[in-house]
Motif scaffolding. Structure first.
Motif, PDB file in Angstrom:
ATOM      1  N   THR A  47       2.533  81.797 112.896  1.00  0.00           N
ATOM      2  CA  THR A  47       2.108  82.705 111.837  1.00  0.00           C
ATOM      3  C   THR A  47       0.812  82.824 111.707  1.00  0.00           C
ATOM      4  O   THR A  47       0.344  83.575 111.167  1.00  0.00           O
ATOM      5  CB  THR A  47       3.081  82.593 110.616  1.00  0.00           C
ATOM      6  N   ALA A  48       0.265  81.521 111.509  1.00  0.00           N
ATOM      7  CA  ALA A  48      -1.352  81.436 111.588  1.00  0.00           C
ATOM      8  C   ALA A  48      -2.140  81.995 112.586  1.00  0.00           C
ATOM      9  O   ALA A  48      -3.282  82.669 112.185  1.00  0.00           O
ATOM     10  CB  ALA A  48      -1.649  79.930 111.549  1.00  0.00           C
ATOM     11  N   TYR A  49      -1.645  81.889 113.654  1.00  0.00           N
ATOM     12  CA  TYR A  49      -2.199  82.484 114.905  1.00  0.00           C
ATOM     13  C   TYR A  49      -2.140  84.114 114.813  1.00  0.00           C
ATOM     14  O   TYR A  49      -3.158  84.698 115.169  1.00  0.00           O
ATOM     15  CB  TYR A  49      -1.933  82.153 116.370  1.00  0.00           C
ATOM     16  N   LEU A  50      -1.035  84.534 114.368  1.00  0.00           N
ATOM     17  CA  LEU A  50      -0.848  85.989 114.691  1.00  0.00           C
ATOM     18  C   LEU A  50      -1.531  86.602 112.799  1.00  0.00           C
ATOM     19  O   LEU A  50      -1.459  87.790 112.760  1.00  0.00           O
ATOM     20  CB  LEU A  50       0.564  86.446 114.646  1.00  0.00           C
ATOM     21  N   ARG A  51      -1.734  85.951 112.099  1.00  0.00           N
ATOM     22  CA  ARG A  51      -2.284  86.273 110.554  1.00  0.00           C
ATOM     23  C   ARG A  51      -1.184  87.007 110.033  1.00  0.00           C
ATOM     24  O   ARG A  51      -1.579  87.853 109.180  1.00  0.00           O
ATOM     25  CB  ARG A  51      -3.718  86.772 110.901  1.00  0.00           C
ATOM     26  N   THR A  52       0.238  86.791 110.439  1.00  0.00           N
ATOM     27  CA  THR A  52       1.187  87.578 109.811  1.00  0.00           C
ATOM     28  C   THR A  52       2.372  86.687 109.479  1.00  0.00           C
ATOM     29  O   THR A  52       2.821  86.093 110.161  1.00  0.00           O
ATOM     30  CB  THR A  52       1.643  88.651 110.765  1.00  0.00           C
ATOM     31  N   CYS A  53       2.926  86.765 108.242  1.00  0.00           N
ATOM     32  CA  CYS A  53       4.035  85.926 107.811  1.00  0.00           C
ATOM     33  C   CYS A  53       5.041  86.888 107.423  1.00  0.00           C
ATOM     34  O   CYS A  53       4.866  87.595 106.502  1.00  0.00           O
ATOM     35  CB  CYS A  53       3.624  85.078 106.684  1.00  0.00           C
ATOM     36  N   PRO A  54       6.246  86.703 108.152  1.00  0.00           N
ATOM     37  CA  PRO A  54       7.331  87.655 107.903  1.00  0.00           C
ATOM     38  C   PRO A  54       8.169  87.712 106.504  1.00  0.00           C
ATOM     39  O   PRO A  54       8.152  88.719 105.744  1.00  0.00           O
ATOM     40  CB  PRO A  54       8.283  87.548 108.905  1.00  0.00           C
ATOM     41  N   VAL A  55       7.926  86.413 106.053  1.00  0.00           N
ATOM     42  CA  VAL A  55       8.536  86.246 104.549  1.00  0.00           C
ATOM     43  C   VAL A  55       7.521  86.863 103.500  1.00  0.00           C
ATOM     44  O   VAL A  55       7.823  87.599 102.556  1.00  0.00           O
ATOM     45  CB  VAL A  55       8.507  84.673 104.282  1.00  0.00           C
ATOM     46  N   TYR A  56       6.146  86.770 103.795  1.00  0.00           N
ATOM     47  CA  TYR A  56       5.178  87.561 103.048  1.00  0.00           C
ATOM     48  C   TYR A  56       5.337  88.987 103.009  1.00  0.00           C
ATOM     49  O   TYR A  56       5.226  89.631 102.086  1.00  0.00           O
ATOM     50  CB  TYR A  56       3.630  87.150 103.299  1.00  0.00           C
ATOM     51  N   THR A  57       5.694  89.448 104.285  1.00  0.00           N
ATOM     52  CA  THR A  57       5.839  90.952 104.270  1.00  0.00           C
ATOM     53  C   THR A  57       6.941  91.368 103.704  1.00  0.00           C
ATOM     54  O   THR A  57       7.145  92.443 103.068  1.00  0.00           O
ATOM     55  CB  THR A  57       6.077  91.323 105.563  1.00  0.00           C
ATOM     56  N   LEU A  58       8.321  90.499 103.598  1.00  0.00           N
ATOM     57  CA  LEU A  58       9.519  91.013 102.683  1.00  0.00           C
ATOM     58  C   LEU A  58       9.054  90.763 101.495  1.00  0.00           C
ATOM     59  O   LEU A  58       9.835  91.720 100.812  1.00  0.00           O
ATOM     60  CB  LEU A  58      10.515  89.813 103.092  1.00  0.00           C
TER      61      LEU A  58
END
Length: 72
Positions: A47-58
């Motif tokens: 998630t750090a590498y992709l700069r995207t957290c699915p939980v944050y998105t939800l």
């Protein structure tokens, strides 16, 4: 309700913490032979590498306020 998992929602400091914590959890997983802890560490680094957290998105949360979008 639509979710776009490609948009960056992890800021620089959050990203650094995720890398360090993920690396630490991977080490703890090796030492204590815990596959679950190691997998959690890998997920944090991913998630750090992709700069995207699915939980944050939800929950519609982001820590990259005021930073440039990913890929630019």
């Amino acid at each position: 309700m639509s979710f776009d998992f490609r948009k960056a929602n992890v800021g620089d400091s959050d990203r650094a913490i995720r890398f360090l914590l993920g690396f630490g959890l991977i080490l703890v997983g090796f030492v204590h032979h815990s596959r679950t802890v190691g997998v959690i560490g890998v997920l944090l680094i991913l998630t750090a590498y992709l700069r995207t957290c699915p939980v944050y998105t939800l929950i519609d949360f982001k820590t990259n306020k005021g930073e440039a979008p990913a890929g630019k």
